[in-house]
Design a protein around this motif. Structure first.
Motif, PDB file in Angstrom:
ATOM      1  N   TYR A  22      46.414  34.593  39.143  1.00 26.17           N
ATOM      2  CA  TYR A  22      47.076  35.146  40.325  1.00 26.17           C
ATOM      3  C   TYR A  22      47.501  34.031  41.274  1.00 26.17           C
ATOM      4  O   TYR A  22      48.616  34.037  41.786  1.00 26.17           O
ATOM      5  CB  TYR A  22      46.148  36.092  41.083  1.00 26.17           C
ATOM      6  CG  TYR A  22      46.011  37.482  40.490  1.00 26.17           C
ATOM      7  CD1 TYR A  22      47.054  38.112  39.838  1.00 26.17           C
ATOM      8  CD2 TYR A  22      44.816  38.181  40.614  1.00 26.17           C
ATOM      9  CE1 TYR A  22      46.921  39.391  39.315  1.00 26.17           C
ATOM     10  CE2 TYR A  22      44.672  39.456  40.101  1.00 26.17           C
ATOM     11  CZ  TYR A  22      45.725  40.054  39.457  1.00 26.17           C
ATOM     12  OH  TYR A  22      45.585  41.322  38.953  1.00 26.17           O
ATOM     13  N   TYR A  23      46.618  33.084  41.518  1.00 29.24           N
ATOM     14  CA  TYR A  23      46.937  32.002  42.441  1.00 29.24           C
ATOM     15  C   TYR A  23      48.097  31.152  41.934  1.00 29.24           C
ATOM     16  O   TYR A  23      48.884  30.636  42.725  1.00 29.24           O
ATOM     17  CB  TYR A  23      45.719  31.111  42.701  1.00 29.24           C
ATOM     18  CG  TYR A  23      44.834  31.629  43.804  1.00 29.24           C
ATOM     19  CD1 TYR A  23      45.318  31.834  45.086  1.00 29.24           C
ATOM     20  CD2 TYR A  23      43.497  31.912  43.576  1.00 29.24           C
ATOM     21  CE1 TYR A  23      44.512  32.314  46.113  1.00 29.24           C
ATOM     22  CE2 TYR A  23      42.677  32.381  44.588  1.00 29.24           C
ATOM     23  CZ  TYR A  23      43.191  32.577  45.848  1.00 29.24           C
ATOM     24  OH  TYR A  23      42.383  33.044  46.849  1.00 29.24           O
ATOM     25  N   GLN A  24      48.217  30.983  40.626  1.00 20.78           N
ATOM     26  CA  GLN A  24      49.319  30.202  40.074  1.00 20.78           C
ATOM     27  C   GLN A  24      50.660  30.895  40.287  1.00 20.78           C
ATOM     28  O   GLN A  24      51.689  30.246  40.436  1.00 20.78           O
ATOM     29  CB  GLN A  24      49.107  29.946  38.582  1.00 20.78           C
ATOM     30  CG  GLN A  24      47.997  28.961  38.300  1.00 20.78           C
ATOM     31  CD  GLN A  24      47.784  28.766  36.807  1.00 20.78           C
ATOM     32  OE1 GLN A  24      48.358  29.461  35.982  1.00 20.78           O
ATOM     33  NE2 GLN A  24      46.932  27.810  36.462  1.00 20.78           N
ATOM     34  N   ASN A  27      52.287  32.154  44.865  1.00 16.57           N
ATOM     35  CA  ASN A  27      53.076  31.319  45.761  1.00 16.57           C
ATOM     36  C   ASN A  27      54.529  31.170  45.322  1.00 16.57           C
ATOM     37  O   ASN A  27      55.379  30.780  46.114  1.00 16.57           O
ATOM     38  CB  ASN A  27      52.426  29.945  45.927  1.00 16.57           C
ATOM     39  CG  ASN A  27      51.155  30.030  46.725  1.00 16.57           C
ATOM     40  OD1 ASN A  27      51.051  30.844  47.631  1.00 16.57           O
ATOM     41  ND2 ASN A  27      50.179  29.209  46.399  1.00 16.57           N
ATOM     42  N   ILE A  42      44.374  39.927  44.450  1.00 20.46           N
ATOM     43  CA  ILE A  42      43.528  38.745  44.653  1.00 20.46           C
ATOM     44  C   ILE A  42      42.300  39.114  45.465  1.00 20.46           C
ATOM     45  O   ILE A  42      41.172  38.741  45.123  1.00 20.46           O
ATOM     46  CB  ILE A  42      44.327  37.607  45.331  1.00 20.46           C
ATOM     47  CG1 ILE A  42      45.303  36.980  44.334  1.00 20.46           C
ATOM     48  CG2 ILE A  42      43.397  36.545  45.919  1.00 20.46           C
ATOM     49  CD1 ILE A  42      46.293  36.007  44.953  1.00 20.46           C
ATOM     50  N   LYS A  46      38.412  38.937  44.245  1.00 22.90           N
ATOM     51  CA  LYS A  46      37.380  38.194  44.972  1.00 22.90           C
ATOM     52  C   LYS A  46      36.200  39.104  45.300  1.00 22.90           C
ATOM     53  O   LYS A  46      35.045  38.691  45.214  1.00 22.90           O
ATOM     54  CB  LYS A  46      37.951  37.611  46.266  1.00 22.90           C
ATOM     55  CG  LYS A  46      38.803  36.402  46.077  1.00 22.90           C
ATOM     56  CD  LYS A  46      39.275  35.908  47.436  1.00 22.90           C
ATOM     57  CE  LYS A  46      39.758  34.507  47.387  1.00 22.90           C
ATOM     58  NZ  LYS A  46      40.127  34.004  48.723  1.00 22.90           N
TER      59      LYS A  46
END
Length: 62
Positions: A22-24, A27, A42, A46
């Protein structure tokens, strides 16, 4: 390590890998509905990791 702890560790690793993916992607997404949904995903991921960590802590205490 018992079966419950092993299952929780596997689920945690799955969630951590999902979170990294997800973080990749997040953005690179333009502002909008898809990005907002990914941010919600996300946060949910978490939260799942936090709950798994709490369960693992409880197992290790007992």
């Amino acid at each position: 390590m018992n079966l419950t702890e092993e299952r929780l560790q596997k689920e945690k690793m799955k969630q951590v890998q999902l979170l990294a993916a997800y973080y990749q992607v997040v953005n690179r997404l333009p502002l909008g509905v898809k990005r907002d949904q990914m941010i919600r995903d996300i946060l949910a991921c978490k939260d799942k990791i936090k709950k798994i960590n709490q369960q693992l802590t409880e197992l290790n205490k007992g």
